[in-house]
Design a protein around this motif. Sequence first.
Motif, PDB file in Angstrom:
ATOM      1  N   UNK A 143       8.190   2.666  -7.998  1.00  0.00           N
ATOM      2  CA  UNK A 143       9.237   2.615  -8.398  1.00  0.00           C
ATOM      3  C   UNK A 143       8.169   1.285  -9.504  1.00  0.00           C
ATOM      4  N   UNK A 144       8.564   1.715 -11.106  1.00  0.00           N
ATOM      5  CA  UNK A 144       7.928   0.783 -11.672  1.00  0.00           C
ATOM      6  C   UNK A 144       8.340  -0.587 -11.655  1.00  0.00           C
ATOM      7  N   UNK A 175       9.258   0.013  -2.756  1.00  0.00           N
ATOM      8  CA  UNK A 175       8.129   1.275  -2.567  1.00  0.00           C
ATOM      9  C   UNK A 175       8.589   2.574  -1.884  1.00  0.00           C
ATOM     10  N   UNK A 222       7.845  -3.715   0.511  1.00  0.00           N
ATOM     11  CA  UNK A 222       6.918  -3.154  -0.170  1.00  0.00           C
ATOM     12  C   UNK A 222       7.492  -2.600  -1.389  1.00  0.00           C
ATOM     13  N   UNK A 223       6.277  -3.680  -2.446  1.00  0.00           N
ATOM     14  CA  UNK A 223       6.616  -3.608  -3.790  1.00  0.00           C
ATOM     15  C   UNK A 223       5.593  -2.892  -4.248  1.00  0.00           C
ATOM     16  N   UNK A 224       5.926  -3.200  -6.303  1.00  0.00           N
ATOM     17  CA  UNK A 224       4.118  -2.484  -7.288  1.00  0.00           C
ATOM     18  C   UNK A 224       3.012  -4.384  -6.520  1.00  0.00           C
ATOM     19  N   UNK A 225       3.773  -5.369  -7.031  1.00  0.00           N
ATOM     20  CA  UNK A 225       2.890  -6.245  -6.020  1.00  0.00           C
ATOM     21  C   UNK A 225       2.511  -6.099  -4.161  1.00  0.00           C
ATOM     22  N   UNK A 226       3.428  -5.543  -4.193  1.00  0.00           N
ATOM     23  CA  UNK A 226       2.878  -6.705  -2.407  1.00  0.00           C
ATOM     24  C   UNK A 226       2.816  -5.082  -1.567  1.00  0.00           C
ATOM     25  N   UNK A 227       1.489  -5.532  -0.608  1.00  0.00           N
ATOM     26  CA  UNK A 227       1.312  -4.332  -0.063  1.00  0.00           C
ATOM     27  C   UNK A 227       0.904  -5.348   1.828  1.00  0.00           C
ATOM     28  N   UNK A 228       0.878  -6.176   0.750  1.00  0.00           N
ATOM     29  CA  UNK A 228       0.421  -7.868   2.501  1.00  0.00           C
ATOM     30  C   UNK A 228       0.960  -9.070   2.459  1.00  0.00           C
ATOM     31  N   UNK A 229       2.609  -9.483   3.727  1.00  0.00           N
ATOM     32  CA  UNK A 229       2.109  -8.923   4.877  1.00  0.00           C
ATOM     33  C   UNK A 229       2.742  -7.987   5.629  1.00  0.00           C
TER      34      UNK A 229
END
Lengths: 429, 429
Positions: B212-213, B221, B422-429
Motif C-alpha cells: 500500500x503506497x 502493508x 507495518x506500513x511504508x515507513x514502519x518496519x520497526x519495532x
Amino acid sequence: MYRTHFVSEIGPELEGKEVEIAGWIFNVRDLGGKKFLLIRDKTGLGQAVLAKDSPSFSLANELSQESVVKVKGKVKADKRAPRGAEIHVEELELISKAKSPLPLDVTGKVKADLDTRLRERLLDLRREEMNAVIKIQSVAVKAFRETLYKKGFYEIFTPKLIATGTEGGAQLFTVIYFGKEAFLAQSPQLYKELMAGAVERVFEIAPAWRAEDSDTPYHLSEFVSMDVEMAFSDYNEVMHTLEDIISNILEKVRSECENELKALNYSLPEVRFPLKRITYSEALEILNGKGIDLKFGDDIGTPELRVLNEELKEDLYFVTDWPTLSRPFYTRAKNENSDLSESFDLIFRFLEIVSGSSRNYRREVLENALKARGLNPSSFEFFLRWFDYGMPPHAGFGMGLSRLMLMLTGLQNVKEIVPFPRDKKRLVP
Amino acid sequence: MYRTHFVSEIGPELEGKEVEIAGWIFNVRDLGGKKFLLIRDKTGLGQAVLAKDSPSFSLANELSQESVVKVKGKVKADKRAPRGAEIHVEELELISKAKSPLPLDVTGKVKADLDTRLRERLLDLRREEMNAVIKIQSVAVKAFRETLYKKGFYEIFTPKLIATGTEGGAQLFTVIYFGKEAFLAQSPQLYKELMAGAVERVFEIAPAWRAEDSDTPYHLSEFVSMDVEMAFSDYNEVMHTLEDIISNILEKVRSECENELKALNYSLPEVRFPLKRITYSEALEILNGKGIDLKFGDDIGTPELRVLNEELKEDLYFVTDWPTLSRPFYTRAKNENSDLSESFDLIFRFLEIVSGSSRNYRREVLENALKARGLNPSSFEFFLRWFDYGMPPHAGFGMGLSRLMLMLTGLQNVKEIVPFPRDKKRLVP
C-alpha cells in the motif's frame, strides 16, 4: 440451494423422503440395466440409482470420475448400499464435467510417487487419506488452542516482515519492501517475548520461513509454527503446559477422528504423562555407552536420537538442559552452571517437534549472549531496549505443526502433510 | 514458581493466608510512614503494603514505575484496597528494575500521539486500553472459529510464498526465493478455492500483504485476513454464514469482555439480524438522490458510504450485486444479467470490513474473465487447470481482522489495533 442432505445423512430412516445431494462421481457401475452412481461429498460416499427408463439415463455416460453432480430423488432402504439406503434418481444434473483420464487416481487404488502427488495435488487432496490428514490437523490446532484459552492465554499475531533476523540472519528470505530490504520472520520469537512482557500469556499459530538448502523429509521453506510464551514462568512450567496441550490433542484426535485414523491405518502412540525427561548429559552418557562418540557441546542428530529412542523405549520424551552455547541467545543459562541452559526439546521417536526454554530477561545478559555467538548487540537494539523497562522472567516454546502431524497421522514426510509445500524446487502449485 | 495467585484472586476471603504475587509496579504511595505498592499483572491491579520496620522498606525507593517485582506476604482485608484486601509484605524481590523516566506513561494519564505510541509500543501495549484491545481480539477470533467448527469447516493453512499474484500482480511484495523471484500472497483466494474443491468447507486466519503506497487509517502493508470458502454454495448462503459469525462474535465480546469495553469506554453497535441488504444499484440511486454524481461501474468510496450510512440509519449492512467488471476475475456474474455479479461487501458505517462472492467454476468463464481484465490466462494455468477436474460451484469471503476490530473497540485507526503495524515507513519495532 445445492442440497438438502450430506450423503452421510442418507439412511433407511429417510425411506420415501425426497432429498437432494451433491458431490463428485467416485464411480459408476452398470448392473442389470441400472446405473449405480457412487457419489462422494465431504462426509463420505453415498449411492444413487438410475433406472433404465429415467430421462437422465443417457447422461450417465457423461459421468466421468470426479465430475460434479447434483442428484434429486427418493430414498429407498437397501442393505447393499452404504449406510443401508440409496437414492432413486428423479433428476440428475451434471454441474462440472471432469476430463478423463485423470492424471491421478483419486480412489487410491493406483499408487503415485510423491512428486506426482504434489504436482496433481488437488486430486491427491481428494483422496480419503488426505481428507483425513486435513481433518486431523484441524482438530489438532483446535485442541492446542483450547488448552491455552483455559489457562488464560491470548491469541496474538506478530509481524512477519522484519528488519533483523531472530537468530542472526542465516537462512532468511529477503523481501523488497518499498525499495528497502526486509526479511521474512524465521519465528515469532522476539515479538512473542515482547507481547509476553505486556500481557503475560500469549500464543500464535502462523507461518514462518527458513531458506532450507537441504531436501529432507522434515524441513520446508515455509512452515506453520505454533508458539507459546508466558511471563513469570520457567521451562519447567512450560513443559507442564506443553504436556497438557499434547494430552488434549491426543485425546481429541482419538475421539473425534476415529474414521480418519482408520483411513490412514494408523494408531496414535500410547503416551504416559508426565513424559519421560532426560538431560542432555544423561543422553550423552547413554549414547557414549552405545559406542557413539559425542562430546559435550555436540548436537544430538537424527541417527543418535533413533538410538536413544530404542534405549528409552519411549515414543515421546524430553531432552532437557542443553549446552547454553548450542542454543539461541535468548536462552537462559542455569543458575548453578552457566554452561548448561534451562532448555528442552520434545522428541517424537527421533524427531524434534518442539523446542523451548526459559528466556533471558536482563539486558546485560542478553548483550553478552549475543556477543558470545558472534552477533552484534546493536543490530538487536529494537529488541534489547525493552529490557530497560521491566521485562519479567519468561519462558516458552515453538512447535512445528507438520512435525506434530507426523505423530498424529503416521506419515513420514512433512511434504505429504502440507497441502502445497514450499521447498527449494517447489513454488507451484 | 513465581506466584501463588494472580492479583485479581486476592480478596478478603483469603484473610490471613500467605500468598505470593508478581507483576509490574503501577505506582508507589507513601502514607503515614507506610509504602503502598500498586502492582499490575494480567488480571488487574492489587495492593501491597510495606511497613516502616520491614527489612524490605529501603528497597521501596528503588521501585520505579514498570519495575518487575515479586511480593510475599499475608492477606489482610481492607475496604480501601482494590477488591477489599491487601498484602502485608514479608518479602519483596525487585526482579527487573525499569529505567526512569519512562518514554511513555503507562497509566494513560499523559496522552501521547500515535507515532510516539508506536515507537514506544511495548509500554503502550501495557496500558489498560491496549490490554483490552488484545483480549477482545483474542475473543473475537475464537468466536469466529467456533461458528465455523459447528458448521463442519476445517481450518487450513495455504502457502504465502507464491509464483503469481492473485489479482494480477499489482501491489505485490517481491521475495528473493533461492535466487528466483517469488511474491507474498495478497490473499489466500486461489488456494482456498482449491481446498474447497477438495474438502468443501474451509477457513483460514493468516497474514496477507499489500504494498500500500497510501497512508490511511484503514490500510496496512501486512494484515490478518480471515477467509472462508465453501463448496456447493453461493453468495446468499455465505452472507447467512457471515451473519452467524458476526452475531457470535458480538455476543461473545459482549459477554466475555465487559471490563475491556468499559476500559475503552465503548459500547458495541446494536445490530439486528438479518442485516440490511441493498444492491449496488439501489445504493447508487440513493446517492444520486442526495446529489452525488456516481455512474454504474463507479466505486462507492468512503465519503459516499458515509452518506449511505446516514440515509440507511444502519451500523452494519450489505451492499450486494456489484458490477461484474469492478470485481476480481473469480467473481461469478449473475445468470440473469452478466453486468452484475453475485457479490457483496459488508459495511460497518462507512468501512468495508468483508468482501465476498459466488465464484466462477467453469474454466472458459474464468479465462474470459481474466481476458476482460487485461490479464493473461496462461499466467494463471496453475489455478485454471484444476477446473478441468470437477470444481464445484463455491462461494466465500475475506474479512480484515483489524477492520473488524475497529467495530469491536471503537478505535479509529487499524495501526492502533495491530501491535506492531507495518506500513511504508514502519518496519520497526
